[in-house]
Motif scaffolding. Structure first.
Motif, PDB file in Angstrom:
ATOM      1  N   TRP A   1      26.924 -20.390   6.536  1.00 38.67           N
ATOM      2  CA  TRP A   1      27.534 -20.250   5.183  1.00 38.67           C
ATOM      3  C   TRP A   1      27.806 -18.516   4.538  1.00 38.67           C
ATOM      4  O   TRP A   1      28.589 -18.545   3.403  1.00 38.67           O
ATOM      5  CB  TRP A   1      25.988 -20.501   4.616  1.00 38.67           C
ATOM      6  N   LEU A   2      27.877 -17.709   5.339  1.00 43.72           N
ATOM      7  CA  LEU A   2      27.986 -16.624   4.858  1.00 43.72           C
ATOM      8  C   LEU A   2      29.601 -16.501   5.561  1.00 43.72           C
ATOM      9  O   LEU A   2      30.434 -16.039   4.870  1.00 43.72           O
ATOM     10  CB  LEU A   2      27.369 -15.397   6.028  1.00 43.72           C
TER      11      LEU A   2
ATOM     12  N   LEU B   1      19.186 -21.045  11.384  1.00 42.92           N
ATOM     13  CA  LEU B   1      19.539 -19.343  11.054  1.00 42.92           C
ATOM     14  C   LEU B   1      21.081 -19.616  11.282  1.00 42.92           C
ATOM     15  O   LEU B   1      21.936 -18.700  11.228  1.00 42.92           O
ATOM     16  CB  LEU B   1      18.845 -18.368  12.194  1.00 42.92           C
ATOM     17  N   ARG B   2      22.076 -19.604  12.518  1.00 44.38           N
ATOM     18  CA  ARG B   2      23.134 -19.720  13.449  1.00 44.38           C
ATOM     19  C   ARG B   2      23.806 -21.033  11.640  1.00 44.38           C
ATOM     20  O   ARG B   2      25.244 -20.025  11.517  1.00 44.38           O
ATOM     21  CB  ARG B   2      23.061 -21.125  14.248  1.00 44.38           C
TER      22      ARG B   2
ATOM     23  N   ARG C   1      24.781  -9.915  13.368  1.00 43.52           N
ATOM     24  CA  ARG C   1      25.587 -10.250  14.520  1.00 43.52           C
ATOM     25  C   ARG C   1      24.464 -11.355  15.430  1.00 43.52           C
ATOM     26  O   ARG C   1      24.643 -12.306  15.991  1.00 43.52           O
ATOM     27  CB  ARG C   1      25.073  -9.463  15.732  1.00 43.52           C
ATOM     28  N   ASN C   2      22.656 -11.219  14.732  1.00 39.93           N
ATOM     29  CA  ASN C   2      21.840 -12.151  15.643  1.00 39.93           C
ATOM     30  C   ASN C   2      21.795 -12.971  14.305  1.00 39.93           C
ATOM     31  O   ASN C   2      21.047 -14.016  15.204  1.00 39.93           O
ATOM     32  CB  ASN C   2      20.230 -11.197  14.742  1.00 39.93           C
ATOM     33  N   LEU C   3      23.135 -13.397  12.987  1.00 42.45           N
ATOM     34  CA  LEU C   3      22.618 -14.802  12.687  1.00 42.45           C
ATOM     35  C   LEU C   3      23.816 -15.308  13.521  1.00 42.45           C
ATOM     36  O   LEU C   3      23.151 -16.547  13.943  1.00 42.45           O
ATOM     37  CB  LEU C   3      22.655 -14.380  11.614  1.00 42.45           C
ATOM     38  N   ALA C   4      24.579 -14.460  14.306  1.00 37.80           N
ATOM     39  CA  ALA C   4      25.931 -15.871  15.328  1.00 37.80           C
ATOM     40  C   ALA C   4      25.067 -15.914  16.074  1.00 37.80           C
ATOM     41  O   ALA C   4      26.448 -16.680  16.289  1.00 37.80           O
ATOM     42  CB  ALA C   4      26.863 -14.744  15.137  1.00 37.80           C
ATOM     43  N   VAL C   5      24.722 -15.236  17.003  1.00 38.49           N
ATOM     44  CA  VAL C   5      24.153 -15.493  18.336  1.00 38.49           C
ATOM     45  C   VAL C   5      23.167 -16.290  18.395  1.00 38.49           C
ATOM     46  O   VAL C   5      22.543 -16.488  19.528  1.00 38.49           O
ATOM     47  CB  VAL C   5      24.077 -13.764  19.232  1.00 38.49           C
TER      48      VAL C   5
ATOM     49  N   MET D   1      15.421 -12.464   7.347  1.00 40.69           N
ATOM     50  CA  MET D   1      15.397 -13.308   7.267  1.00 40.69           C
ATOM     51  C   MET D   1      15.534 -13.714   8.127  1.00 40.69           C
ATOM     52  O   MET D   1      15.459 -15.304   8.617  1.00 40.69           O
ATOM     53  CB  MET D   1      17.145 -13.552   6.375  1.00 40.69           C
ATOM     54  N   LEU D   2      15.826 -13.018   9.461  1.00 38.77           N
ATOM     55  CA  LEU D   2      15.617 -14.123  10.736  1.00 38.77           C
ATOM     56  C   LEU D   2      13.974 -14.965  11.182  1.00 38.77           C
ATOM     57  O   LEU D   2      14.387 -15.572  11.697  1.00 38.77           O
ATOM     58  CB  LEU D   2      15.997 -13.176  11.718  1.00 38.77           C
TER      59      LEU D   2
END
Length: 1015
Positions: free
Chosen positions: A598-599, A592-593, A582-586, A544-545
């Motif tokens: 939303w999650l 993406l962030r 983790r990849n979304l968070a950073v 999804m990234l």
């Protein structure tokens, strides 16, 4: 990376997803073992109705159907052994002739006139029998009957058909029967699973039955045996891609309320709520800590913190996000799979050592929880932990010694007998639980609480002792005061009986994120979970990234969860692949962030459904805005960029692109050399919803582009001699002379170029790279006779619209046809009329043939192989394959598969048919012209040496009386051309002949000219 959790679904997505027996366990079972397993599960189900001493374990299946022609007569009613409750003679088919309502209409190709299910005509074992009603894809189907008034119901049966893989038809995994008084609130009679399971074989039938005398009433906690109701509903789950055919549905009963008949209490479907059954966990995050490439199975504190808490853009925790962590691993260092039952005691010890090492995965989780707790002023906060139980595979023989008696335990009943094998598997589970408990107590983690164990196998095993083993494991888990968790896949066998085998908490996988499914799959998974009292899993991974399709699917999960009540009311498990959260968070990408934000909102129950439409984007090719489809020379290098129009600045909008089916990054150069033909650029703009715009870029080949390629290859020293490019350029010069004006002459020199190219390759006078590029030009200009023509096939994998036969002849290199997993598969193209052909080009996907035949016909009845030796059998090769054969004329061309090279079917991107033969012979001297300049009294003759040699060319001129009037010679130029200039005199008056030759020519080239000028 993406196969880590979905060890089942990777197989499912390959379409033999339908074979929980053979695909997942890769071990065939004979009919006795299947029957035994069915009895085992029925025994467990029967414990809920133990008060019924007359319950039996068999269920009517295809084996019990009438053998020959069952069309005219329905099967006999199930014997009634309790005459005191109901006189058998009172039974009649209450549904006979009744109309009914479908929740979703059947497929147009297999329609229902509204009476096929109740007309008393049973279909035969033939998919073309019009009595069959066909459904494909979509949600669970429901068919509802109104009996007109409340009646006593003792038996319901539904008749289905299977013809797999030949015709892609499967019986349903589960058929359920319900009754109602008001058509709104439904009481459950029974869930019924297929008894013979899915798998390859001849056509068969299966009848799913609820029988009062055998089954009792499963729902409502009632002691009644018969149902008393007006409305009856039969539902059957749909496979993600295969067809399901249904025929007769019978409702056996009688008027009025007889003894033993009761109104079945309605049970409101609901998600499993967080609470005691889930050990208080609301949101369970799956962390995979087995053996993975690039250390993705190794968890450290920094990586874990965004997986348990919500971190701001600076990486600082501001709130808790997940309240439970499930540690599980699939692969061991030896490559054995914990879920498939392949691992031994050494692998189990490796996983325990890795997980509980001093600085191992569990300690890292403890440190992460401690750090987050301190930063949130909650130093005593404890993270709830669930740990997997590996699958003690029933076919393992040398597992290892778990009881210290010096003997390695065998789980294989063919080696040690069924009882001992089962006992050894129980022993291994007990050993695992004891080890986990002992290690946990010894470690004394300050901020962790072990609350449960997770059964790694994603369905109730179809083996004879599968259900009993789970129940035994459940007892052992409960004896240690822990909860038992399970996350079955979307096609898990008998998942509805999860409570009966001892699970406390279950989250049903939709599997929508991974497969070729419609978005209604999420609604269907939610409905099934509610009906079974389960909850759902939220699924996504790192794709999804970078891919807008997967990002949109992730949002679909959030929207569905908020709409169905899962977010607000249900226990939730989260599959994220290896590192998506983790990849979304950073991520520094705002779009993406935002997905991380939303999650977090979803876990807190505050997410709001977002269906924002995607804006449009301007797309640029080499800096020029594209207005539509575009043609560019195939000698160019191209690149694309884009700008989003009307972006609202929310950070939600993201653009992703694919060129010829592969991810494309803005500004990346694409060299079109060797890629003539059609190309596809897909620009996907994603907000909450996505919009894809497709541009067709045609890389054009012509004489000029061929000349450019030859020049480049000459400069790059890709010809071994200077003769080679000279020769090719001379053919190109003649192609250019006739291009667009004389197709016959153009084709003559194009085919001559092709022949010369082959000669140079055979003589090793050209590199493979140059040969391949120039040959692609030839194929493109000759034209694929099959492109755009009607194509058909024996089957389409998973009935997927993405894999239809037309895609193998659409001219795009990124689309393909794929068959079902059957050796005897075929692909056929209709050329419209008989055409000459001598070459097949086929671009295989990984799922290629091992052997096949190429057949031709003019009537689709009589077929002939184009290959005359080896019985016409062709051995396939990876990638692009070229098969040449003697020219034939045919309208229909068929590829007939003989044997597959993989477990999948046959699949190819291109099926190209060409005619490279039949052109006129090109003379050694060609392209000659004659120019008579009467005022100047000169004759000019020029031409080309087609073999590229630097040689002398001889000229002889003969007058109209046959007398030689002139001879001369010249040497060809560096380009392979030559020219003569002759002074004309009165002696040459009239019609004369000129003869050109070089050394070695057996016959000169004759030219004729006329000169009437007087001296």
């Amino acid at each position: 990376m993406y196969s880590n959790k979905k060890w089942v679904f990777v197989l499912m997505a390959a379409v033999l997803l339908m074979s929980p027996l053979s695909s997942i366990y890769a071990q065939p079972m004979d009919s006795d073992s299947v029957i035994t397993q069915v009895e085992e599960i029925e025994q467990i189900e029967g414990e809920r109705a133990a008060e019924n001493p007359q319950a039996v374990t068999e269920q009517t299946t295809g084996a019990n159907e009438p053998a020959a022609d069952p069309v005219q007569q329905a099967p006999e009613p199930h014997p009634n052994t309790s005459a005191s409750s109901m006189d058998q003679a009172q039974f009649r088919n209450l549904a006979a002739g009744l109309p009914y309502e479908w929740s979703e209409q059947p497929a147009a190709s297999r329609p229902d006139d509204g009476s096929k299910l109740t007309d008393g005509k049973y279909a035969s074992l033939d998919m073309n029998d019009p009595a069959w009603v066909g459904h494909v894809r979509g949600k669970t189907r429901e068919v509802m009957f109104d009996l007109g008034e409340e009646k006593s119901i003792g038996r319901i049966s539904a008749h289905f058909f299977q013809d797999y893989p030949t015709n892609s038809i499967l019986v349903p995994l589960t058929v359920s029967m319900y009754v109602s008084d008001d058509k709104v609130n439904w009481g459950l009679l029974s869930h019924n699973a297929t008894q013979l399971l899915w798998g390859e074989g001849p056509p068969r039938q299966e009848t799913y039955v609820w029988d009062w005398n055998r089954d009792g009433i499963k729902g409502g906690n009632t002691d009644g045996k018969l149902a008393y109701a007006r409305y009856v509903k039969v539902t059957f789950t749909m496979h993600h891609s295969q067809w399901e055919y249904v025929d007769e549905i019978e409702i056996m009963g009688t008027d009025g309320m007889v003894e033993g008949a009761v109104k079945v209490p309605a049970e409101q479907p609901h998600f499993l709520p967080p609470g005691e059954a889930t050990a208080g966990i609301h949101n369970l995050n799956l962390l995979y800590n087995g053996q993975y490439a690039n250390g993705l199975g190794d968890w450290n504190k920094e990586r874990i913190i965004p997986n348990i808490s919500y971190v701001n853009k600076d990486g600082e925790p501001t709130d808790w996000m997940f309240d439970g962590i499930l540690y599980l691993g699939l692969a061991s260092p030896a490559g054995r799979d914990f879920g498939l039952g392949q691992t031994n005691l050494g692998d189990w010890n490796w996983y325990l050592d890795k997980t509980f090492a001093a600085a191992g995965d569990m300690q890292q989780l403890n440190e992460a929880t401690k750090e987050v707790g301190n930063k949130l002023n909650q130093p005593d906060h404890k993270m709830k932990v669930v740990l997997m139980i590996p699958n003690p595979g029933e076919y393992l023989n040398d597992f290892g010694d778990v009881d210290g008696d010096g003997v390695s335990e065998s789980f294989n009943d063919s080696v040690v007998g069924k009882e001992k094998a089962f006992e050894n598997r129980e022993k291994a589970i007990q050993w695992w639980l004891d080890q986990v408990q002992n290690i946990w107590q010894a470690q004394q983690y300050s901020n962790l609480e072990l609350v449960g164990m997770y059964w790694l196998e994603e369905q109730i095993s179809t083996s004879a002792t599968g259900p009993a083993l789970i129940k035994s494991a459940s007892n052992k888990v409960h004896a240690k005061n822990m909860k038992f968790f399970w996350i079955p896949h979307s096609l898990a066998y008998k998942s509805y009986m999860w409570k009966d085998v001892g699970f406390d908490a279950a989250a049903f996988q939709p599997n929508y994120f991974f497969g070729d499914m419609d978005a209604d799959r999420l609604e269907d998974a939610a409905n099934l979970a509610k009906q079974y009292g389960m909850s759902n899993e939220i699924e996504f991974d790192d794709r999804m990234l970078t891919d807008g399709i997967f990002r949109e699917r992730f949002i679909d999960y959030l929207n569905s969860g908020a709409s169905t009540g899962l977010m607000q009311q249900g226990f939730k498990a989260y599959y994220q692949g290896n590192d998506a959260i983790r990849n979304l968070a950073v991520s520094k990408d705002p779009s993406l962030r935002l997905m991380y934000d939303w999650l977090y909102q979803f876990t807190q129950g505050t997410y709001v459904v977002n269906n924002s439409p995607a804006p449009e984007a301007d797309v640029f090719l080499n800096g020029h805005m594209m207005e539509g489809d575009t043609v560019v020379p195939d000698t160019e290098t191209i690149q694309f960029t884009w700008n989003v129009k009307d972006d609202d600045g929310s950070g939600l909008v993201k653009v992703t692109a694919q060129f010829d089916g592969k991810p494309y990054t803005s500004g990346t150069p694409i060299d079109l050399t060797g890629k003539p033909g059609k190309h596809r650029l897909d620009i996907m703009v994603t907000a909450a919803k996505s919009q894809t715009t497709t541009y067709i870029i045609t890389a054009a080949a012509n004489a000029d582009t061929m000349s450019t390629h030859v020049k480049r290859f000459e400069e790059q020293k890709q010809f071994m001699t200077s003769r080679a490019p000279r020769s090719l350029n001379n053919y190109i010069a003649l192609m250019k002379r006739y291009e667009g004006t004389d197709a016959i002459q153009f084709n003559k020199y194009l085919l001559g170029f092709s022949t010369r190219l082959d000669q140079l390759a055979e003589a090793k006078m050209i590199t493979d790279t140059a040969y391949t590029v120039l040959k692609e030009e030839v194929y493109n200009l000759v034209g694929n006779l099959a492109e755009g023509k009607p194509a058909t096939a024996s089957s389409v994998e998973g009935s997927s619209s993405r894999l239809v036969p037309e895609h193998a002849v659409d001219g795009f290199s990124s689309t393909r046809w794929a068959s079902n997993y059957v050796d005897n598969s075929w692909f056929q193209v209709d050329l419209g009329e008989a055409k000459s052909l001598d070459t097949l080009r086929i671009d295989w996907e990984l799922a290629r043939a091992n052997t096949y035949k190429l057949l031709v016909s003019n009537d689709q009845q009589n077929w002939t192989s184009v290959i005359k030796d080896n019985d016409g059998i062709i051995t396939a090769h990876d990638g692009k394959e070229t098969v040449r054969f003697e020219p034939v004329q045919a309208r229909y061309v068929k590829l007939q598969g003989i044997k597959r090279n993989t477990d999948y079917g046959y699949s190819f991107f291109e099926f190209g048919l060409y005619n490279l033969a039949g052109a006129e012979e090109v003379m050694p001297i060609d392209g000659t012209t004659v120019d008579v300049n009467e005022p100047a009294k000169t004759l000019t003759i020029d031409g080309l040496l087609m073999d590229g040699n630097l040689a002398k060319v001889y000229l002889k001129i003969v007058d109209s009386k046959g007398k030689v009037r002139h001879t001369s010679e010249v040497r060809s130029t560096e380009t392979g051309s030559f020219e003569f200039t002759v002074k004309l005199t009165g002696n040459l008056k009239g019609t004369c002949d000129a003869y050109l030759s070089t050394d070695g020519m057996t016959e000169p080239v004759k030219l004729t000219f006329t000169y009437d000028k007087k001296d």
